[in-house]
Design a protein around this motif. Structure first.
Motif, PDB file in Angstrom:
ATOM      1  N   GLY A 159       2.856 -11.377 -14.517  1.00  0.00           N
ATOM      2  CA  GLY A 159       2.041 -12.446 -13.562  1.00  0.00           C
ATOM      3  C   GLY A 159       0.736 -12.542 -14.247  1.00  0.00           C
ATOM      4  O   GLY A 159       0.022 -13.273 -13.703  1.00  0.00           O
TER       5      GLY A 159
ATOM      6  N   CYS B 196      -4.119  -8.524 -12.763  1.00  0.00           N
ATOM      7  CA  CYS B 196      -4.158  -7.737 -11.543  1.00  0.00           C
ATOM      8  C   CYS B 196      -5.319  -8.064 -10.534  1.00  0.00           C
ATOM      9  O   CYS B 196      -5.626  -9.057 -10.557  1.00  0.00           O
ATOM     10  CB  CYS B 196      -4.169  -6.281 -11.836  1.00  0.00           C
TER      11      CYS B 196
ATOM     12  N   HIS C 191      -7.117 -11.378 -12.044  1.00  0.00           N
ATOM     13  CA  HIS C 191      -6.850 -12.618 -10.922  1.00  0.00           C
ATOM     14  C   HIS C 191      -7.846 -12.467  -9.788  1.00  0.00           C
ATOM     15  O   HIS C 191      -8.585 -13.423  -9.548  1.00  0.00           O
ATOM     16  CB  HIS C 191      -5.515 -12.492 -10.543  1.00  0.00           C
ATOM     17  N   GLY C 192      -7.970 -11.255  -9.182  1.00  0.00           N
ATOM     18  CA  GLY C 192      -8.794 -11.337  -7.971  1.00  0.00           C
ATOM     19  C   GLY C 192     -10.006 -11.458  -8.263  1.00  0.00           C
ATOM     20  O   GLY C 192     -10.798 -12.169  -7.345  1.00  0.00           O
TER      21      GLY C 192
ATOM     22  N   ILE D 223     -10.573 -15.934  -9.602  1.00  0.00           N
ATOM     23  CA  ILE D 223     -11.254 -16.234  -8.388  1.00  0.00           C
ATOM     24  C   ILE D 223     -12.324 -17.016  -8.746  1.00  0.00           C
ATOM     25  O   ILE D 223     -12.963 -17.803  -8.206  1.00  0.00           O
ATOM     26  CB  ILE D 223     -11.111 -15.586  -7.073  1.00  0.00           C
TER      27      ILE D 223
ATOM     28  N   VAL E 237      -6.884 -21.714  -9.634  1.00  0.00           N
ATOM     29  CA  VAL E 237      -5.539 -21.949  -8.826  1.00  0.00           C
ATOM     30  C   VAL E 237      -4.696 -20.888  -9.060  1.00  0.00           C
ATOM     31  O   VAL E 237      -4.069 -20.215  -8.019  1.00  0.00           O
ATOM     32  CB  VAL E 237      -5.079 -23.499  -8.977  1.00  0.00           C
ATOM     33  N   ARG E 238      -4.189 -20.725 -10.408  1.00  0.00           N
ATOM     34  CA  ARG E 238      -3.118 -19.740 -10.653  1.00  0.00           C
ATOM     35  C   ARG E 238      -3.477 -18.376 -10.070  1.00  0.00           C
ATOM     36  O   ARG E 238      -2.749 -17.392  -9.651  1.00  0.00           O
ATOM     37  CB  ARG E 238      -2.975 -19.709 -11.911  1.00  0.00           C
TER      38      ARG E 238
ATOM     39  N   ILE F 187      -3.443 -18.030  -6.142  1.00  0.00           N
ATOM     40  CA  ILE F 187      -2.208 -17.976  -5.505  1.00  0.00           C
ATOM     41  C   ILE F 187      -1.595 -16.688  -5.867  1.00  0.00           C
ATOM     42  O   ILE F 187      -0.987 -15.765  -5.108  1.00  0.00           O
ATOM     43  CB  ILE F 187      -1.264 -18.884  -6.412  1.00  0.00           C
ATOM     44  N   ALA F 188      -1.931 -16.128  -7.204  1.00  0.00           N
ATOM     45  CA  ALA F 188      -1.530 -14.656  -7.569  1.00  0.00           C
ATOM     46  C   ALA F 188      -2.028 -13.571  -6.636  1.00  0.00           C
ATOM     47  O   ALA F 188      -1.277 -12.888  -6.192  1.00  0.00           O
ATOM     48  CB  ALA F 188      -1.911 -14.382  -8.898  1.00  0.00           C
ATOM     49  N   THR F 189      -3.368 -13.858  -6.348  1.00  0.00           N
ATOM     50  CA  THR F 189      -4.011 -12.793  -5.447  1.00  0.00           C
ATOM     51  C   THR F 189      -3.483 -12.952  -3.804  1.00  0.00           C
ATOM     52  O   THR F 189      -3.261 -11.705  -3.420  1.00  0.00           O
ATOM     53  CB  THR F 189      -5.470 -13.238  -5.423  1.00  0.00           C
TER      54      THR F 189
ATOM     55  N   THR G 233      -0.517 -13.929  -3.385  1.00  0.00           N
ATOM     56  CA  THR G 233       0.923 -13.106  -3.470  1.00  0.00           C
ATOM     57  C   THR G 233       0.939 -11.717  -3.197  1.00  0.00           C
ATOM     58  O   THR G 233       1.597 -10.947  -2.535  1.00  0.00           O
ATOM     59  CB  THR G 233       1.421 -13.752  -4.752  1.00  0.00           C
ATOM     60  N   PHE G 234      -0.009 -10.946  -4.290  1.00  0.00           N
ATOM     61  CA  PHE G 234       0.071  -9.586  -4.439  1.00  0.00           C
ATOM     62  C   PHE G 234      -0.615  -8.939  -3.116  1.00  0.00           C
ATOM     63  O   PHE G 234      -0.191  -7.722  -2.592  1.00  0.00           O
ATOM     64  CB  PHE G 234      -0.530  -9.185  -5.842  1.00  0.00           C
ATOM     65  N   ILE G 235      -1.326  -9.505  -2.502  1.00  0.00           N
ATOM     66  CA  ILE G 235      -1.933  -8.960  -1.416  1.00  0.00           C
ATOM     67  C   ILE G 235      -0.916  -9.114   0.024  1.00  0.00           C
ATOM     68  O   ILE G 235      -0.674  -8.043   0.676  1.00  0.00           O
ATOM     69  CB  ILE G 235      -3.313  -9.505  -0.856  1.00  0.00           C
TER      70      ILE G 235
END
Lengths: 134, 141
Positions: B97, B100, B104-105, B109, B114-115, B118-120, B122-124
Motif C-alpha cells: 500500500g 503506514c 500515509h497518515g 494527509i 488523495v491516495r 483513502i489509505a488511512t 482503509t487501514f483504520i
C-alpha cells in the motif's frame, strides 16, 4: 555527514514524540481501534498534532525541488487509486489491529528491551520481502 | 471516554510533526517509517541515512526515559503466533500500500494526497474491524 546527523536527530525527536504520545504502548492503540467498547480517541490527537505542524511546512516547500541540504525533494508521484493501495492498506490495518503495533512504535519499543518486538520486526521484514514476490 | 489522554497525545504529535519537518527539510524525503525500515534493509540507496533514522527512533526513547526517569507501559498480547502474523501483515501491507501511519497518515494527509487519505481511512477501518472481531472471541475486552 550533515544528512546522517539530521537523520539521526529526526529519528531521536520522532521517537521521543512517540513515547510522549503514548503510542508506544500497543494497548493504547487497541483502545483507539476499539470503537465500540471503551473507545480512546488519543491517537487522533497524535496525528492531528503532527499534521498541524507538517502541513504548513510542506506547503512552504511546495514550489521548490531541493532541500536545505541541496538534495532532491523526493515525493510520491502516484496519483491514481489502485488495487494495491486498497489491498495493502487493508492488510496493514488487519495486522495493526491484531496486536496494536505499527512500524514506528515497533522500532521504538526496542528501547524497552522487549524481546517480543524483535519477533514482530523479523516477521515484518519477511512481509516486506514477500511483497517483492507478489 | 476511557483512558483518554489528549494533552500528551497532542504534545507527542506536535513533536513528531517537527521530526518529520526536520527530516524532509534536510534529506528531502518523507519520514514514512515502513518505507525507511524496508529501504534500510533492502536497498543501498540512502541506506546509512535510513539506518541513522532508525537508530534515533530507538535511542531517542532510551535517552528520554533515562533523563526523565519515567517508566512507560507496554502491554501487548503474549501470543507469539498473533505477533508473527501481525508483523508479517504489517510488513506486506505497508509495502503493497506504499505507507503506514506515518507515511500515509501524517505525511500524506498533510500534503492532501488523495491516495493517502483513502489509505488511512482503509487501514483504520480494517484495524477497527479486526479489533471488533477479536473482541467477539473475548480478546481485548
Amino acid at each position: 555527514m550533515i544528512e546522517k546527523i539530521s537523520s539521526l536527530l529526526s529519528g531521536i525527536i520522532f521517537g521521543v514524540g512517540l513515547v510522549i504520545s503514548g503510542m508506544t504502548n500497543p494497548e493504547k492503540v487497541i483502545g483507539f481501534l476499539s470503537i465500540t467498547h471503551n473507545w480512546d480517541a488519543s491517537l487522533i490527537f497524535v496525528m492531528g498534532g503532527a499534521i498541524i505542524i507538517t502541513a504548513p511546512f510542506f506547503y512552504l516547500l511546495k514550489n521548490r525541488n531541493k532541500s536545505l541540504l541541496d538534495l532532491d525533494l523526493n515525493l510520491p508521484q502516484k496519483k491514481n487509486l489502485d488495487k494495491k493501495l486498497i489491498i495493502g492498506s487493508s492488510l496493514f490495518g488487519i495486522g495493526w489491529g491484531l496486536i496494536g503495533l505499527c512500524p514506528g512504535p515497533a522500532v521504538s519499543s526496542l528501547a524497552l528491551f522487549e524481546p517480543i518486538t524483535l519477533i514482530f520486526l523479523v516477521a515484518m521484514y519477511l512481509g516486506v520481502i514477500a511483497n517483492k514476490y507478489i | 471516554m476511557y483512558n483518554f489522554t489528549p494533552l500528551s497525545a497532542l504534545t507527542g504529535g506536535i513533536i513528531i510533526g517537527f521530526a518529520v519537518v526536520l527530516f524532509f527539510y534536510t534529506t528531502g524525503r518523507l519520514a514514512g517509517i515502513s518505507g525507511i525500515f524496508a529501504n534500510a534493509l533492502t536497498r543501498k540507496l540512502n541506506r546509512s541515512s535510513n539506518l541513522f533514522f532508525l537508530l534515533g527512533l530507538v535511542i531517542g526513547p532510551i535517552g528520554y526515559l533515562y533523563l526523565t526517569k519515567a517508566s512507560i507501559n507496554f502491554e501487548i498480547t503474549n501470543s507469539y503466533i498473533l505477533i508473527i502474523i501481525a508483523g508479517f501483515l504489517v510488513g506486506l501491507g505497508t509495502r503493497m500500500g506504499g505507507g503506514c501511519t506515518s507515511g500515509h497518515g501524517i505525511c500524506g494527509i498533510s500534503r492532501i494526497s488523495v491516495r493517502s487519505i483513502i489509505a488511512t481511512i482503509t487501514f483504520i477501518f480494517t484495524g477497527m474491524l479486526t479489533v471488533f472481531i477479536l473482541q467477539q472471541f473475548g480478546i481485548y475486552l
